[in-house]
Design an enzyme around this catalytic site. Structure first.
Site, PDB file in Angstrom:
ATOM      1  N   ASP A  32       0.832  -1.200   0.000  1.00 29.11           N
ATOM      2  CA  ASP A  32       0.000   0.000   0.000  1.00 29.11           C
ATOM      3  C   ASP A  32       0.871   1.255   0.000  1.00 29.11           C
ATOM      4  OD1 ASP A  32      -2.110   1.742   0.200  1.00 29.11           O
ATOM      5  OD2 ASP A  32      -3.069   0.730   1.871  1.00 29.11           O
ATOM      6  N   ASP A  33       0.808   2.020  -1.076  1.00 31.04           N
ATOM      7  CA  ASP A  33       1.553   3.287  -1.202  1.00 31.04           C
ATOM      8  C   ASP A  33       3.065   3.079  -1.196  1.00 31.04           C
ATOM      9  OD1 ASP A  33      -0.987   4.310  -1.064  1.00 31.04           O
ATOM     10  OD2 ASP A  33      -0.604   5.682   0.597  1.00 31.04           O
ATOM     11  N   CYS A  71      -5.858   4.372  -4.123  1.00 23.55           N
ATOM     12  CA  CYS A  71      -6.136   2.983  -3.743  1.00 23.55           C
ATOM     13  C   CYS A  71      -7.510   2.448  -4.118  1.00 23.55           C
ATOM     14  CB  CYS A  71      -5.898   2.798  -2.244  1.00 23.55           C
ATOM     15  SG  CYS A  71      -6.262   4.244  -1.244  1.00 23.55           S
ATOM     16  N   LYS A 125      -6.453  -5.270   3.714  1.00 24.39           N
ATOM     17  CA  LYS A 125      -7.259  -4.125   3.294  1.00 24.39           C
ATOM     18  C   LYS A 125      -8.301  -4.488   2.238  1.00 24.39           C
ATOM     19  CE  LYS A 125      -6.543   0.491   1.247  1.00 24.39           C
ATOM     20  NZ  LYS A 125      -5.546   1.563   1.049  1.00 24.39           N
ATOM     21  N   HIS A 127     -11.367  -1.723   1.254  1.00 24.78           N
ATOM     22  CA  HIS A 127     -11.434  -0.343   0.773  1.00 24.78           C
ATOM     23  C   HIS A 127     -12.232  -0.145  -0.509  1.00 24.78           C
ATOM     24  CE1 HIS A 127      -9.196   3.796   0.627  1.00 24.78           C
ATOM     25  NE2 HIS A 127     -10.413   3.866   1.164  1.00 24.78           N
ATOM     26  N   ASN A 283      -0.496   1.782  -5.882  1.00 27.23           N
ATOM     27  CA  ASN A 283      -0.269   3.068  -6.551  1.00 27.23           C
ATOM     28  C   ASN A 283       1.098   3.564  -6.120  1.00 27.23           C
ATOM     29  OD1 ASN A 283      -2.815   3.702  -4.345  1.00 27.23           O
ATOM     30  ND2 ASN A 283      -0.823   4.631  -3.901  1.00 27.23           N
ATOM     31  N   LYS A 304       1.556   9.671  -5.437  1.00 30.30           N
ATOM     32  CA  LYS A 304       0.194   9.166  -5.325  1.00 30.30           C
ATOM     33  C   LYS A 304      -0.775  10.341  -5.492  1.00 30.30           C
ATOM     34  CE  LYS A 304      -2.924   7.359  -1.729  1.00 30.30           C
ATOM     35  NZ  LYS A 304      -3.022   6.852  -0.342  1.00 30.30           N
TER      36      LYS A 304
END
Length: 545
Positions: A32-33, A71, A125, A127, A283, A304
């Site tokens: 994530d990120d 995301c 996650k 989301h 991302n 991002k």
């Protein structure tokens, strides 16, 4: 020619498999990120990721893998095989107080695999919707879900803080299926790692396994404590000059350790050799601004939430034992929407139709040309759009300059010589596992680091950098200028016109977002035992129904 023949034969054999138990398992790991410069197989000597790297060196690294720039759209595209704007999930990610979700009319990835006899599990996650029970993972094809339903959580307390018009709002966001997971303790990356290993250990091997591990790491936590990692791991990163980058590196280290542990668990279960492993970032990293995690997309431009390469060109690889005899670097375009048809084909399932995703399995296996030549990024919340077609990329609309410039160059400082990359490889879990397989990992293409490393002469202080907006567009030859330094729109009006025209087709396909980023007071955690829990019943009208 012999290598290609062997790989194509493998493709044919997999595609003709009969019986559920013989289908390959799939383990899909999402960071994530995570920034482009935050895996060491892209050339970084500062943050070492030996487990991830070895999967790239003995599998296939995806040189031009693209995702959406935030995301919720990227996960929606992954699950549906459709661009985010086609399902109305484009732009600013879902907040926990929204009554909005990936439309339940969309059939998604776990449902396709479940129909073919797969055991389907999600760790981490989600989301893509949480206000109603029918939006939850276990209502949409996953046999089980252990994790957070929103965008991120605190690494130790598992809560999420949002700022509403009424002030700061906080709630607990960790669940096991339909129940709040109050009993959990520990660092969340370790917690998710243990859950993933437990699922693998207890898996009934008479069925194929589809396991998605969507880590919280290395996303930032709440504003008051954005960077969190065990102190001993942070201390081991003292070779990194900046303290905030040091904390981030420790978060990535725990993520890489988890990848190694998952590979070891698959090996101990005896199913690794019949498993396809994917590792991607959702991302680009967020180097600065609100919610920064101090990731680095260097030397790519942008962060991002931006349509520039740092926001959408991300880390990606695919591994299977039978891929290791071929080329370890695939240069073709691939988009996150392509995973659904590509993995379907990889396990012998006819890929779904009427989606944006393209089946690229044979192209990857044979190191052939990509069938994809179109990348689309539309954010009607912020007001920008981008299109890549062939060698060229057009950026239009109002981009945010603070998210669209060059960042990360101040993060690269190393005190002394830093850790040994060779030692980190040899001490990694994946190295140990591969030593027990008939894989020539000792001769793996570690030179891939140089082949995939992007080098650009970028003047980060230049005032000549193009920012689209107020009628200005930016055009780049993205193959020759991957860092988007030179706008060529003025001398190529025909290309601008062609790409702009193609983008209008996508605008017509887009489903406008309804009341984006609007929180409902009924979602207040204080009304639900301080938990971000379901707050709207299924019989209430919704723009997603």
């Amino acid at each position: 020619m012999l290598t290609k023949y062997i790989l194509l034969l493998f493709f044919i054999l997999v595609s003709s498999m009969e019986g559920e138990a013989n289908r390959p398992n799939i383990v899909f790991i999402i960071a994530d990120d995570m920034g482009w410069d935050d895996v060491s197989f892209h050339g970084s000597d500062q943050i070492l990721t030996p487990n991830i790297d070895l999967l790239a060196y003995t599998g296939v690294a995806l040189e031009r893998y693209y995702s959406h720039c935030v995301c919720t759209p990227s996960r929606s595209a992954l699950l549906t095989g459709k661009f985010g704007h086609v399902t109305g999930m484009q732009g600013y990610p879902l907040t926990n107080g929204e009554d909005r979700a990936l439309p339940i009319t969309e059939k998604i990835m776990p449902q396709y695999f479940k129909e073919q006899g797969y055991a389907t599990h999600l760790v981490g996650k989600w989301h893509v919707g949480q206000s109603r029970v029918e939006y939850w993972p276990t209502s949409r094809g996953f046999d089980s879900h252990f994790g957070h339903r929103g965008g991120y959580i605190d690494y130790y307390e598992y809560d999420l803080l949002e700022t509403w018009n009424i002030g700061e709002v906080s709630g607990y966001d960790l669940f096991r299926n339909l129940s709040v997971a109050w009993d959990v303790k520990g660092y969340i990356t370790d917690v998710y790692n243990e859950e993933a290993k437990a699922i693998i250990k207890s898996h009934d091997i008479t069925k194929p396994l589809f396991l998605m591990v969507a880590h919280n790491a290395p996303h930032s936590g709440n504003e008051q404590a954005p960077l969190q990692a065990p102190p001993d791991v942070v201390r081991a990163m003292r070779h990194i000059e900046l303290p905030q980058r040091r904390y981030y590196a420790a978060m990535v280290k725990k993520l890489d350790d988890s990848v190694g542990d998952i590979v070891r668990a698959l090996s101990e279960k005896g199913i690794l050799e019949n498993t396809i492993i994917v590792f991607v970032s959702d991302n680009g990293g967020l180097t600065s601004q609100t919610g920064a995690n101090y990731a680095s997309n260097r030397p790519l431009r942008g962060l991002k939430t931006s349509p520039f390469e740092g926001g959408i060109r991300v880390n990606g690889l695919i591994w299977n034992k039978n891929l290791t005899q071929g080329q370890h670097l695939w240069k073709g375009y691939m988009h996150v929407a392509d995973w659904l048809p590509t993995l379907s084909r990889a396990v012998g399932i006819v890929p779904p139709v009427n989606i944006d995703g393209i089946d690229l399995w044979e192209s990857i296996v044979s190191n052939g040309e990509s069938k994809r030549d179109l990348i689309i990024e539309i954010d009607d919340y912020t007001g920008f759009a981008a299109i890549i077609n062939g060698d060229f990329k057009l950026v239009t609309g109002d981009v945010m300059p603070n998210y669209s410039n060059y960042q990360g160059h101040t993060f690269k400082g190393i005190a002394g010589s830093g850790p040994s990359y060779a030692d980190s490889i040899e001490k990694s879990a994946v190295y140990s596992v591969l030593s027990n397989l008939e894989i020539p990992f000792k001769h793996a293409d570690t030179n891939l680091r140089n082949k995939i490393k992007i080098s650009c002469n970028v003047d980060t202080s230049s005032k000549e950098i193009c920012y689209s907006g107020n009628g200005t567009v930016c055009l780049y030859n993205i193959k020759e200028d991957p860092c988007e330094t030179t706008d060529i729109s003025a001398v190529n009006p025909d290309i601008v016109g062609k790409l702009f025209g193609r983008l209008q087709i996508e605008f017509k396909r887009a489903i406008p977002r309804i009341k984006p980023h609007e929180s409902n007071l009924n979602a207040l955690p204080s009304l639900h035992n301080y938990v971000w829990n379901v707050w709207r019943s299924s019989d209430t009208s919704s723009n997603n129904m």
